[in-house]
Design a protein around this motif. Structure first.
Motif, PDB file in Angstrom:
ATOM      1  N   ARG A 169      48.349  40.129  35.942  1.00  0.00           N
ATOM      2  CA  ARG A 169      47.089  40.811  35.927  1.00  0.00           C
ATOM      3  C   ARG A 169      46.404  41.010  34.620  1.00  0.00           C
ATOM      4  N   HIS A 228      31.833  41.650  34.134  1.00  0.00           N
ATOM      5  CA  HIS A 228      31.912  40.761  35.263  1.00  0.00           C
ATOM      6  C   HIS A 228      30.497  41.079  35.363  1.00  0.00           C
ATOM      7  N   GLU A 283      37.457  38.879  40.952  1.00  0.00           N
ATOM      8  CA  GLU A 283      38.307  39.543  41.185  1.00  0.00           C
ATOM      9  C   GLU A 283      39.740  40.163  39.624  1.00  0.00           C
ATOM     10  N   GLN A 284      39.119  39.987  38.497  1.00  0.00           N
ATOM     11  CA  GLN A 284      39.760  40.873  37.851  1.00  0.00           C
ATOM     12  C   GLN A 284      39.651  42.657  37.579  1.00  0.00           C
ATOM     13  N   ALA A 297      39.505  44.171  40.388  1.00  0.00           N
ATOM     14  CA  ALA A 297      40.772  44.267  41.950  1.00  0.00           C
ATOM     15  C   ALA A 297      41.622  43.729  41.502  1.00  0.00           C
ATOM     16  N   ASP A 298      42.459  43.073  40.457  1.00  0.00           N
ATOM     17  CA  ASP A 298      43.667  42.828  40.492  1.00  0.00           C
ATOM     18  C   ASP A 298      44.234  43.863  40.006  1.00  0.00           C
TER      19      ASP A 298
END
Length: 651
Positions: free
Chosen positions: A20, A416, A617-618, A620-621
């Motif tokens: 990740r 983001h 998604e970065q 959250a991942d």
């Protein structure tokens, strides 16, 4: 005593977190982005070079990285701890450019592969110097590295070695000790076979060759002290090698301990500084070397603060301390460490001595490094102390993820958010541009200037084709103006926005005009085809001219109220139903043309931003992967862990 948790599920959680982190990007030049990129690189280095390898192989030797500022005496210290010259020391700065790792011969297999520091190419070295003719103690050790597998015997007296060379080339070395060893290892690459030789007079060259290339000469032979040949040795100087790690073995080091001489942490060469930081991240034990004149410098203290953050096993060496100020310097240094919360860190003081002490070998007297050598030896030989040293650093590195990963997630969220802000600004501006274009077309704005002149002269002085050309050109001009206005609006709103400045291309008025002209002419041809179709089915005694029908239809669609007479003339040619049908179908195509032009220009503006692939998604991942790790880590509730009692202060 702390022990390393090596449960497979913990390793899986670390590997998932590592993936990740690797997938996270910080391409926009936002405040804090440069720091986030550095943190990401450091975190990957820590996981790849130390945490995962250490937890995967807790029984591996301890790696003590000797780091410090330029001229601190790191190389001399390493040579003195080993008892011979294994790394170059001198007045040229920086002396250490290629890192050198020294381990016991029986620990060689731990470092010959890619278990630690996988990004560095291994370069095996013969012994550089030593007592003339004596060599070193012979040993038999299995070799299982990236270049073959087998057994080799190295000795100072008579020795015989047989070992597969790189890839599929068998090798044999034999000879006599004393003044030198004669022999050669043939080495086979992908496309060629290389051999080497030595004259046996004590000054042989190195044997070896690149495993993957056939255009490097393999020089041969064994050195003056009866050492083995290198696995591969390039033709250029060793310190000029990029991304390489020189490996040495010496039985003088205790089993379970490896020393690594790192480049200067304050080197003027950026690559050296980055490599030094990465090597320190791979250490079980950080050995920070400073001097009596530089112990208060900012760079060493940055390392010390980082060590405290990671709760690593740390020792400091105050080197080259003049006798007359030794007590005062040691006292001031201890005060600084106490104020930084590092008062319990073991400290060793080495007096200022000629570097040529010890018979001109460039080594410090054994008594000068005896305390440090003993401390390291006890950590390597005592299972309890050894496990505690490795566990403390590994646990500290894992616990540091508690703050590092959320910081990366926050930076990823900022990336983001900035990308969304820039993209939304562009989308909103072009949505308003579309509304404006359709509104102005409905009001008849294209029927102006040259197009209006042509209409007034139609059909007496202007043929249908010329009128259509003028109308298509006027439509293209309108679309170009609308796009330029949208770009100007975006540019004004994006002032002092680093994300927009870095990603949005400069306005391209000429390009927009060309692309809008192509779209307008394409729409005109489509209307001409519709006009020909309607003219062929018109309920009239004489079929109307398709060109005239097309000219009237385009004029009516672009002229608004100014072109009422065009609509009436079209109804006379096609009939009311045919005229309405043609206007409706042509109007749909006109709206599609406008949207197609504006969408294409919007996409052109956003293409550089889209290419960065800043995924939502970065963040959250990263947080999800960290949560899984916290669940699997046995000490997650107490991150960061307390210091281990076995790591008491030693002088």
């Amino acid at each position: 005593m702390a022990t390393l948790d090596v449960r497979p599920r913990l390793l899986d959680a670390l590997s998932a977190l590592r993936d990740r982190v690797d997938a996270t990007r910080f391409p926009l030049p936002l405040p804090g982005a440069a720091r986030a990129r550095r943190s990401r690189a450091e975190l990957l280095a820590q996981l790849d070079d130390y945490v995962v390898p250490r937890l995967s192989a807790p029984e591996a030797p301890l790696l003590a990285v000797i780091g410090g500022s330029t001229g601190a005496g790191k190389s001399t210290l390493v040579n003195s701890l080993v008892g011979r010259r294994v790394t170059e020391a001198g007045v040229l700065r920086p002396t250490t450019r290629t890192p050198v790792l020294v381990c016991h011969p029986e620990d060689r297999h731990w470092f010959s592969g890619r278990r630690v520091l996988p990004h560095l190419t291994r370069v095996w070295m013969p012994v550089q110097d030593g007592p003339q003719g004596s060599g070193h103690e012979a040993y038999d050790a299995p070799y299982d590295g990236p270049y073959g597998m087998g057994d080799g015997r190295v000795g100072g007296g008579t020795g015989l070695g047989l070992r597969p060379g790189p890839r599929d080339g068998p090798g044999r070395g034999s000879g006599l000790g004393g003044g030198g060893v004669a022999g050669a290892y043939p080495v086979r690459g992908f496309h060629g076979e290389y051999g080497g030789y030595a004259d046996g007079a004590g000054h042989g060259r190195y044997a070896g060759g690149y495993a993957d290339y056939d255009d490097y000469p393999a020089l041969g032979g064994l050195g003056a002290t009866g050492s083995r040949a290198a696995d591969y040795v390039p033709d250029e100087p060793y310190d000029a090698l990029v991304d390489s790690l020189r490996l040495e073995t010496d039985p003088a080091l205790p089993r379970g301990l490896a020393l690594l001489d790192a480049p200067d942490i304050d080197s003027l060469v950026t690559e050296n500084r980055e490599l030094a930081a990465r090597l320190i991240c791979a250490a079980d034990i950080w050995v920070l070397v400073t001097t009596a004149t530089r112990y208060a410098d900012a760079v060493p203290w940055h390392l010390l603060r980082t060590a405290k953050e990671y709760d690593v096993t740390l020792i400091t060496v105050l080197d080259r301390v003049p006798h007359q100020v030794a007590v005062e310097v040691a006292r001031k240094y201890a005060t600084l460490l106490d104020e930084a919360g590092l008062g319990e860190v073991p400290r060793f003081t080495i007096p200022e001595l000629p570097e040529s002490a010890g018979g001109g070998s460039g080594l410090l007297p054994a008594s000068a490094v005896a305390a440090l050598r003993g401390w390291l030896a006890r950590r390597a030989e005592d299972p309890v102390a050894r496990a505690a040293a490795a566990a403390r650093t590994a646990e500290g590195a894992v616990a540091a993820l508690r703050t590092q990963v959320p910081a990366l997630a926050s930076a990823a969220a900022a990336q983001h958010s900035a990308a969304v802000r820039v993209a939304q600004r562009v989308v909103d501006a072009y949505a308003r541009a579309e509304e404006r274009a359709l509104r102005e077309i409905a009001q008849g704005a294209p029927l102006a200037g040259d197009a209006l002149t042509h209409w007034h002269c139609y059909p007496r002085d202007v043929p249908p084709d010329a009128l259509l050309d003028a109308l298509a050109s006027s439509l293209a001009t309108l679309l170009t103006c609308v796009v330029s206005a949208a770009d100007a609006e975006i540019d004004l709103a994006s002032q002092r926005d680093p994300a927009a400045e870095a990603t949005l291309p400069a306005p391209d008025v000429a390009g927009v005009a060309g692309r809008a002209g192509v779209a307008a002419r394409h729409w005109r041809r489509c209307v001409e085809e519709l006009a020909e179709e309607e003219a062929s089915v018109a309920e009239r005694a004489m079929l109307p001219d398709p060109d005239a029908v097309a000219a009237l239809a385009v004029t009516g669609l672009l002229g608004g109220r100014r072109a009422r007479t065009a609509g009436e003339a079209l109804a006379d040619l096609l009939g009311v139903h045919g005229a309405l049908r043609l206007r409706e179908r042509g109007g749909v195509l006109l709206e599609e043309c406008v949207r197609r032009v504006l969408d294409a220009e919007q996409d052109r503006l956003l293409a550089p931003l889209d290419a960065l692939d800043i995924a939502a998604e970065q963040q959250a991942d990263l947080i999800a992967a960290l949560s899984v790790l916290r669940k699997e880590h046995p000490h997650a509730a107490a991150w960061p862990p307390a210091r281990h009692a076995s790591e008491r202060r030693e002088r």
